[in-house]
Scaffold this active site. Structure first.
Site, PDB file in Angstrom:
ATOM      1  N   ARG A 117       1.986 -11.220   6.541  1.00 25.84           N
ATOM      2  CA  ARG A 117       1.710  -9.892   6.141  1.00 25.84           C
ATOM      3  C   ARG A 117       3.089  -8.348   6.075  1.00 25.84           C
ATOM      4  NH1 ARG A 117      -3.808 -10.322   8.804  1.00 25.84           N
ATOM      5  NH2 ARG A 117      -2.944  -7.893  10.207  1.00 25.84           N
ATOM      6  N   CYS A 154      13.603  24.734   3.495  1.00 23.41           N
ATOM      7  CA  CYS A 154      12.546  25.238   3.331  1.00 23.41           C
ATOM      8  C   CYS A 154      11.934  24.359   1.831  1.00 23.41           C
ATOM      9  CB  CYS A 154      13.304  26.305   2.023  1.00 23.41           C
ATOM     10  SG  CYS A 154      14.681  27.502   2.881  1.00 23.41           S
ATOM     11  N   MET A 155      10.822  25.440   0.942  1.00 22.38           N
ATOM     12  CA  MET A 155      10.054  23.457   0.418  1.00 22.38           C
ATOM     13  C   MET A 155      11.148  23.344  -0.295  1.00 22.38           C
ATOM     14  SD  MET A 155       6.826  24.901  -1.686  1.00 22.38           S
ATOM     15  CE  MET A 155       5.479  24.949  -0.617  1.00 22.38           C
ATOM     16  N   ASP A 156      11.816  23.526  -0.663  1.00 21.08           N
ATOM     17  CA  ASP A 156      12.368  23.154  -1.768  1.00 21.08           C
ATOM     18  C   ASP A 156      14.178  23.021  -1.820  1.00 21.08           C
ATOM     19  OD1 ASP A 156      10.236  23.576  -3.435  1.00 21.08           O
ATOM     20  OD2 ASP A 156      10.900  25.974  -3.452  1.00 21.08           O
ATOM     21  N   ARG A 171      -9.744  -0.657  14.607  1.00 17.93           N
ATOM     22  CA  ARG A 171      -9.971   0.536  13.994  1.00 17.93           C
ATOM     23  C   ARG A 171     -10.809   0.064  12.939  1.00 17.93           C
ATOM     24  NH1 ARG A 171      -4.024   0.709  10.526  1.00 17.93           N
ATOM     25  NH2 ARG A 171      -4.424  -1.078  10.142  1.00 17.93           N
ATOM     26  N   TYR A 187      14.761  31.419   6.445  1.00 21.82           N
ATOM     27  CA  TYR A 187      13.754  31.577   6.946  1.00 21.82           C
ATOM     28  C   TYR A 187      14.336  31.660   8.638  1.00 21.82           C
ATOM     29  CZ  TYR A 187      11.047  31.482   2.526  1.00 21.82           C
ATOM     30  OH  TYR A 187      11.126  30.943   1.904  1.00 21.82           O
ATOM     31  N   LYS A 204       0.914  -0.764  -0.189  1.00 23.94           N
ATOM     32  CA  LYS A 204       0.479   0.045   0.032  1.00 23.94           C
ATOM     33  C   LYS A 204       0.824   1.167  -0.180  1.00 23.94           C
ATOM     34  CE  LYS A 204      -0.214  -0.447   5.412  1.00 23.94           C
ATOM     35  NZ  LYS A 204      -0.615  -1.000   5.959  1.00 23.94           N
ATOM     36  N   HIS A 208      -5.482  -7.827  13.597  1.00 24.23           N
ATOM     37  CA  HIS A 208      -4.282  -6.553  13.717  1.00 24.23           C
ATOM     38  C   HIS A 208      -4.222  -6.309  14.611  1.00 24.23           C
ATOM     39  CE1 HIS A 208      -1.014  -4.111  11.143  1.00 24.23           C
ATOM     40  NE2 HIS A 208      -1.785  -3.107  11.578  1.00 24.23           N
TER      41      HIS A 208
END
Ligand SMILES: *Cc1c(COP(=O)(O)O)cnc(C)c1O
Length: 385
Positions: free
Chosen positions: A224, A326-328, A140, A279, A42, A169
């Site tokens: 699993r 930072c983001m990038d 769950r 930043y 998954k 589980h």
């Protein structure tokens, strides 16, 4: 290796499929012959790439795939994979048709869904396989344990549902051995009671990676594994001791990490003392030094709370991310190390004799290994080896 196109930004993840195969064999060695393996793929195979991973595992003769959603199952079918596929999550009644169209195996734990599946299967004239999910303590999904025997007996009466499997589980196999052993006992007792009434369910499975490694009696006749396949230890990483707190009951298993994360220096600058970085200037140089910039950031799933903490490897040596992520982009203070744009940097994996593990980053980021690998964004190309 570099035949795959990775674009012009030199940031990528390397996925070592031989190590995946190695881990699969290691896991198989822990279980009795005849115990089947359902590989959990998954979330894009935990960020490693669903199709490539599934094909390699199919080559290794995996018995089953476990996915979270119908869509993930469809992706596997469209790529030509023929193994049975369990949808471990649930589906809405109105969306059951793809399960038939793509030969997927639904998990069932409510009667409405079972009736809908039964009706549709009768219309098509072919029974559908289903696995019943029982809640022995995860809280769950799953039919509550106290209701499970009666539930299964009712589903068993539906002519067009073939109960191929039953499963449960573990919520904390890593922490609470007593609780997990009680879950295993409950599950075992349910199977015995059903059997004594003539209901034999062919596939019985409970064990995730921690179950497989730590609880031999959790194997039943299918396991699993997810995390362990990717070479990651299902144990809490302790930042203080810089080790995975592997519970003492864990059988020894030799796993090899499958994923590495790499980038290249994109900018180098010599800066004076008192120079603020990124930043908020959360990092200010204490001496004359060299700061490098790397083209990766939280936009790629490199967690921002690793700011001023994450180790990186340059020329085989450890350095630390400095300033806020930072983001990038991120920055690293490399002292007086002679470096140039284009030099390779390892964020996860090995360089020379040094290594940075996913477990270590997860520990520093206050999360679990699962989240680090699943979080790597689609902007990071995966290169397969
Ligand atoms: C993801 C998942 C697993 C695999 O768990 P790991 O800890 O990654 O081995 C097993 N069973 C179910 C139901 C899951 O959702």
């Amino acid at each position: 290796m570099n035949k795959n196109y990775i674009g012009y930004r030199p940031t990528w993840a390397e996925i070592n499929l031989s190590n995946l195969a190695h881990n699969f064999q290691q896991i198989k060695k822990l279980v009795s012959p005849g115990v089947k393996v359902m590989a959990c793929v998954k979330a894009d195979a935990y960020g490693h790439g669903l199709i490539k991973v599934a094909r390699k595992l199919a080559f290794c003769k995996v018995d089953f795939f476990g996915v979270a959603s119908v869509d993930e199952g469809i992706s596997l079918r469209q790529a030509g994979l023929k193994q049975p596929i369990l949808i471990m999550g649930l589906l809405l009644k109105k969306y059951i048709h793809p399960v038939f169209e793509y030969h997927l195996t639904p998990a069932v734990c409510d009667e409405d869904l079972a009736f809908a599946l039964n009706r549709k299967a009768r219309l098509l004239g072919v029974p559908i396989n289903a696995h019943i999910k029982v809640d022995t303590g995860m809280g769950r999904i799953g039919v509550l344990y106290k209701d499970s025997e009666e539930f299964i007996k009712r589903i068993h009466k539906l002519k067009f549902i073939n109960i191929e499997g039953v499963f449960t589980h573990f919520p904390f196999a890593g922490q609470d051995r007593g609780f997990t052993l009680r879950q295993i006992n409950l599950f075992d007792s349910l199977i015995r009671r059903l059997k004594s009434q003539g209901i034999n369910i062919p596939l019985r499975h409970t064990a995730n990676s921690m179950g497989i490694i730590g609880y031999k009696n959790s194997h039943f006749n299918m396991i699993r594994p997810g995390l362990a396949l990717y070479g990651l230890y299902p144990a809490k990483y302790d930042v203080g001791t810089a080790q995975c707190a592997v519970p003492t009951f864990m059988t020894k298993i030799n796993l090899k990490p499958v994923l590495s994360l790499k980038t290249r220096i994109i900018f180098v600058k010599k800066v004076p003392v008192g120079f603020g970085v990124s930043y908020g200037h959360t990092y200010v140089t204490k001496k004359k030094t060299i700061i490098v910039t790397l083209p990766i950031g939280y936009g790629d799933g490199y967690p921002r709370n690793l700011s001023n903490q994450a180790p990186v490897l340059i020329k085989g040596r450890h350095f630390k991310v400095c300033g806020n992520i930072c983001m990038d982009q991120i920055m690293v203070d490399v002292g007086n190390l002679p470096v140039k744009a284009g030099d390779e940097v390892v964020l996860i994996g090995s360089q020379g004799k040094s290594r940075i593990s996913v477990e270590e980053l997860a520990g520093l980021a206050g999360t679990i290994s699962y989240e680090i690998v699943c979080g790597l964004g689609s902007r990071v190309p995966r290169l397969y080896q």
